[in-house]
Design a protein around this motif. Sequence first.
Motif, PDB file in Angstrom:
ATOM      1  N   LEU A  55      16.064 -21.124-157.294  1.00 20.34           N
ATOM      2  CA  LEU A  55      17.425 -20.976-156.790  1.00 20.34           C
ATOM      3  C   LEU A  55      17.910 -19.538-156.876  1.00 20.34           C
ATOM      4  CD1 LEU A  55      19.123 -24.178-158.293  1.00 20.34           C
ATOM      5  CD2 LEU A  55      18.234 -23.827-155.979  1.00 20.34           C
ATOM      6  N   LYS A  56      18.712 -19.167-155.895  1.00 18.17           N
ATOM      7  CA  LYS A  56      19.294 -17.828-155.845  1.00 18.17           C
ATOM      8  C   LYS A  56      20.785 -17.962-155.543  1.00 18.17           C
ATOM      9  CE  LYS A  56      16.646 -16.622-152.434  1.00 18.17           C
ATOM     10  NZ  LYS A  56      15.837 -17.843-152.290  1.00 18.17           N
ATOM     11  N   THR A  57      21.505 -16.893-155.779  1.00 16.97           N
ATOM     12  CA  THR A  57      22.945 -16.894-155.493  1.00 16.97           C
ATOM     13  C   THR A  57      23.208 -17.226-154.031  1.00 16.97           C
ATOM     14  OG1 THR A  57      23.250 -15.173-157.167  1.00 16.97           O
ATOM     15  CG2 THR A  57      25.075 -15.563-155.647  1.00 16.97           C
ATOM     16  N   ASP A  58      22.338 -16.749-153.150  1.00 14.64           N
ATOM     17  CA  ASP A  58      22.508 -16.987-151.716  1.00 14.64           C
ATOM     18  C   ASP A  58      22.505 -18.470-151.367  1.00 14.64           C
ATOM     19  OD1 ASP A  58      22.604 -14.287-151.339  1.00 14.64           O
ATOM     20  OD2 ASP A  58      20.556 -14.083-150.579  1.00 14.64           O
ATOM     21  N   ASP A  59      21.817 -19.277-152.190  1.00 15.50           N
ATOM     22  CA  ASP A  59      21.755 -20.713-151.920  1.00 15.50           C
ATOM     23  C   ASP A  59      23.139 -21.349-152.004  1.00 15.50           C
ATOM     24  OD1 ASP A  59      19.001 -20.497-151.663  1.00 15.50           O
ATOM     25  OD2 ASP A  59      18.650 -20.905-153.781  1.00 15.50           O
ATOM     26  N   PHE A  60      24.006 -20.783-152.831  1.00 14.69           N
ATOM     27  CA  PHE A  60      25.342 -21.341-153.011  1.00 14.69           C
ATOM     28  C   PHE A  60      26.385 -20.659-152.128  1.00 14.69           C
ATOM     29  CE2 PHE A  60      22.910 -21.951-156.914  1.00 14.69           C
ATOM     30  CZ  PHE A  60      23.044 -23.322-157.090  1.00 14.69           C
ATOM     31  N   VAL A  61      26.007 -19.546-151.529  1.00 15.23           N
ATOM     32  CA  VAL A  61      26.911 -18.840-150.620  1.00 15.23           C
ATOM     33  C   VAL A  61      27.186 -19.691-149.383  1.00 15.23           C
ATOM     34  CG1 VAL A  61      27.125 -16.808-149.106  1.00 15.23           C
ATOM     35  CG2 VAL A  61      26.261 -16.548-151.431  1.00 15.23           C
ATOM     36  N   GLU A  62      26.222 -20.582-149.052  1.00 15.99           N
ATOM     37  CA  GLU A  62      26.384 -21.454-147.888  1.00 15.99           C
ATOM     38  C   GLU A  62      27.658 -22.286-147.988  1.00 15.99           C
ATOM     39  OE1 GLU A  62      24.490 -21.699-145.049  1.00 15.99           O
ATOM     40  OE2 GLU A  62      23.543 -19.902-145.861  1.00 15.99           O
ATOM     41  N   VAL A  63      28.046 -22.636-149.214  1.00 17.22           N
ATOM     42  CA  VAL A  63      29.247 -23.448-149.412  1.00 17.22           C
ATOM     43  C   VAL A  63      30.479 -22.693-148.940  1.00 17.22           C
ATOM     44  CG1 VAL A  63      30.614 -24.736-151.080  1.00 17.22           C
ATOM     45  CG2 VAL A  63      28.144 -24.500-151.412  1.00 17.22           C
ATOM     46  N   VAL A  64      30.496 -21.400-149.214  1.00 14.33           N
ATOM     47  CA  VAL A  64      31.626 -20.561-148.819  1.00 14.33           C
ATOM     48  C   VAL A  64      31.565 -20.250-147.330  1.00 14.33           C
ATOM     49  CG1 VAL A  64      32.790 -18.354-149.201  1.00 14.33           C
ATOM     50  CG2 VAL A  64      31.704 -19.546-151.120  1.00 14.33           C
ATOM     51  N   LYS A  65      30.361 -19.989-146.845  1.00  7.33           N
ATOM     52  CA  LYS A  65      30.199 -19.633-145.435  1.00  7.33           C
ATOM     53  C   LYS A  65      30.429 -20.816-144.501  1.00  7.33           C
ATOM     54  CE  LYS A  65      26.464 -17.346-144.461  1.00  7.33           C
ATOM     55  NZ  LYS A  65      25.019 -16.942-144.511  1.00  7.33           N
ATOM     56  N   ARG A  66      29.954 -22.000-144.924  1.00  3.50           N
ATOM     57  CA  ARG A  66      30.064 -23.181-144.065  1.00  3.50           C
ATOM     58  C   ARG A  66      30.530 -24.388-144.882  1.00  3.50           C
ATOM     59  NH1 ARG A  66      24.349 -23.453-141.054  1.00  3.50           N
ATOM     60  NH2 ARG A  66      23.565 -23.186-143.168  1.00  3.50           N
ATOM     61  N   PRO A  67      31.749 -24.357-145.397  1.00  2.00           N
ATOM     62  CA  PRO A  67      32.217 -25.436-146.276  1.00  2.00           C
ATOM     63  C   PRO A  67      32.228 -26.811-145.620  1.00  2.00           C
ATOM     64  CG  PRO A  67      34.043 -24.045-145.585  1.00  2.00           C
ATOM     65  CD  PRO A  67      32.794 -23.339-145.169  1.00  2.00           C
ATOM     66  N   LYS A  68      32.593 -26.861-144.337  1.00  2.00           N
ATOM     67  CA  LYS A  68      32.698 -28.157-143.657  1.00  2.00           C
ATOM     68  C   LYS A  68      31.361 -28.875-143.578  1.00  2.00           C
ATOM     69  CE  LYS A  68      33.868 -30.371-139.260  1.00  2.00           C
ATOM     70  NZ  LYS A  68      34.319 -30.172-137.857  1.00  2.00           N
ATOM     71  N   VAL A  69      30.338 -28.174-143.103  1.00  2.00           N
ATOM     72  CA  VAL A  69      29.045 -28.819-142.908  1.00  2.00           C
ATOM     73  C   VAL A  69      28.422 -29.207-144.249  1.00  2.00           C
ATOM     74  CG1 VAL A  69      27.740 -26.653-142.820  1.00  2.00           C
ATOM     75  CG2 VAL A  69      26.841 -28.671-141.688  1.00  2.00           C
ATOM     76  N   VAL A  70      28.593 -28.365-145.279  1.00  2.00           N
ATOM     77  CA  VAL A  70      28.055 -28.687-146.601  1.00  2.00           C
ATOM     78  C   VAL A  70      28.790 -29.889-147.196  1.00  2.00           C
ATOM     79  CG1 VAL A  70      27.741 -27.870-148.972  1.00  2.00           C
ATOM     80  CG2 VAL A  70      27.279 -26.334-147.059  1.00  2.00           C
ATOM     81  N   LEU A  71      30.113 -29.890-147.076  1.00  2.21           N
ATOM     82  CA  LEU A  71      30.908 -30.974-147.634  1.00  2.21           C
ATOM     83  C   LEU A  71      30.584 -32.307-146.974  1.00  2.21           C
ATOM     84  CD1 LEU A  71      33.133 -31.871-149.545  1.00  2.21           C
ATOM     85  CD2 LEU A  71      34.816 -31.296-147.776  1.00  2.21           C
ATOM     86  N   ILE A  72      30.472 -32.308-145.653  1.00  5.34           N
ATOM     87  CA  ILE A  72      30.145 -33.552-144.954  1.00  5.34           C
ATOM     88  C   ILE A  72      28.744 -34.020-145.321  1.00  5.34           C
ATOM     89  CG2 ILE A  72      29.643 -34.523-142.660  1.00  5.34           C
ATOM     90  CD1 ILE A  72      32.054 -33.037-141.606  1.00  5.34           C
ATOM     91  N   GLY A  73      27.820 -33.076-145.480  1.00 10.21           N
ATOM     92  CA  GLY A  73      26.471 -33.440-145.914  1.00 10.21           C
ATOM     93  C   GLY A  73      26.478 -34.090-147.287  1.00 10.21           C
ATOM     94  N   LEU A  74      27.261 -33.529-148.201  1.00  5.85           N
ATOM     95  CA  LEU A  74      27.364 -34.095-149.558  1.00  5.85           C
ATOM     96  C   LEU A  74      28.025 -35.471-149.541  1.00  5.85           C
ATOM     97  CD1 LEU A  74      28.457 -30.882-151.500  1.00  5.85           C
ATOM     98  CD2 LEU A  74      26.322 -32.133-151.816  1.00  5.85           C
ATOM     99  N   MET A  75      29.092 -35.604-148.758  1.00  8.01           N
ATOM    100  CA  MET A  75      29.781 -36.892-148.668  1.00  8.01           C
ATOM    101  C   MET A  75      28.862 -37.961-148.090  1.00  8.01           C
ATOM    102  SD  MET A  75      33.595 -35.715-147.391  1.00  8.01           S
ATOM    103  CE  MET A  75      34.137 -37.414-147.203  1.00  8.01           C
TER     104      MET A  75
END
Length: 309
Positions: A55-75
Amino acid sequence: MQAIVKASQWAGKTFAIWALLSAVLGFMFPGFFAPLAKFIVPILGIIMFGMGTTLKTDDFVEVVKRPKVVLIGLMAQFTIMPLIAYVLTLMFKLDPMIAVGVILVGCCPGGTSSNVITFLAKGDVALSVAITSISTLLAPILTPLLLKVFAGQLIEIELASMMWSITKIIILPISLGLIFHKVMGEKVHIANDILPLVSIIGISIIIAAVIAVSRDTILTSGVLVFIVVILHNTIGYALGYLVARISGFSEAQRRAIMVEVGMQNSGLGAALAATYFNPIAGLPSALFSVWHSVSGALLANFFVRKDKA
């Protein structure tokens, strides 16, 4: 060292075969593999440590860059699979302990091999990694809570104890892996090169051990459980893709979410079953490990052929 790296890469590409082989060996030689069930938790911890090193910091940057798609994926991950599991246990009137196992695997976070399958299927790998990582970090809270909701009527769920166990099994090893990555810097790639081999050996041992312990159950109801596992995985893929499509996401994002929803961290399911319930409750997780490795490879092959058509 180069030979080990090549062996690791080859093992990663042929994981479906090793998963199937380990299941067969566990069934044929239960006396040898059943005692290994006591090592399920530490083996999973080693695998999670390996995940942390990647894991790298960039892996979690996706949450900030694309919150909608990550959130819907998690839900989608934490609603579709538990619901499907619950409905299937009712439809097939499964034995309570097997039903708990099916629901348990449905409440687990995304599988660690989902990122590889997403890559092979030409999906959005960065999105896949982000969803896998965050769903794994949320598991100590969401997995016990969801299990309480959907299986609480079948067996007593020790919420606080299970939350702490998942933290020890997942969060602590991943944290140590992150620290190891930070300390080692670029040298960490040496460990990452052999990680697939270590993970595959670990998951194969878990599959063989659970199959060995559950041999008698397999002889009486194994076909039914396997049918349920196939339906669980397949419906998960279909609904994951559908949710992403309705949400207006790109084809690459749809494939990533599809794989994330359909593939579960069945190793965690087996570990929790062995710790809190009965090893037999780990049978759905073991069969899921075997099947989603096969179905994931088939799914990736389908999309590759589709893109070339």
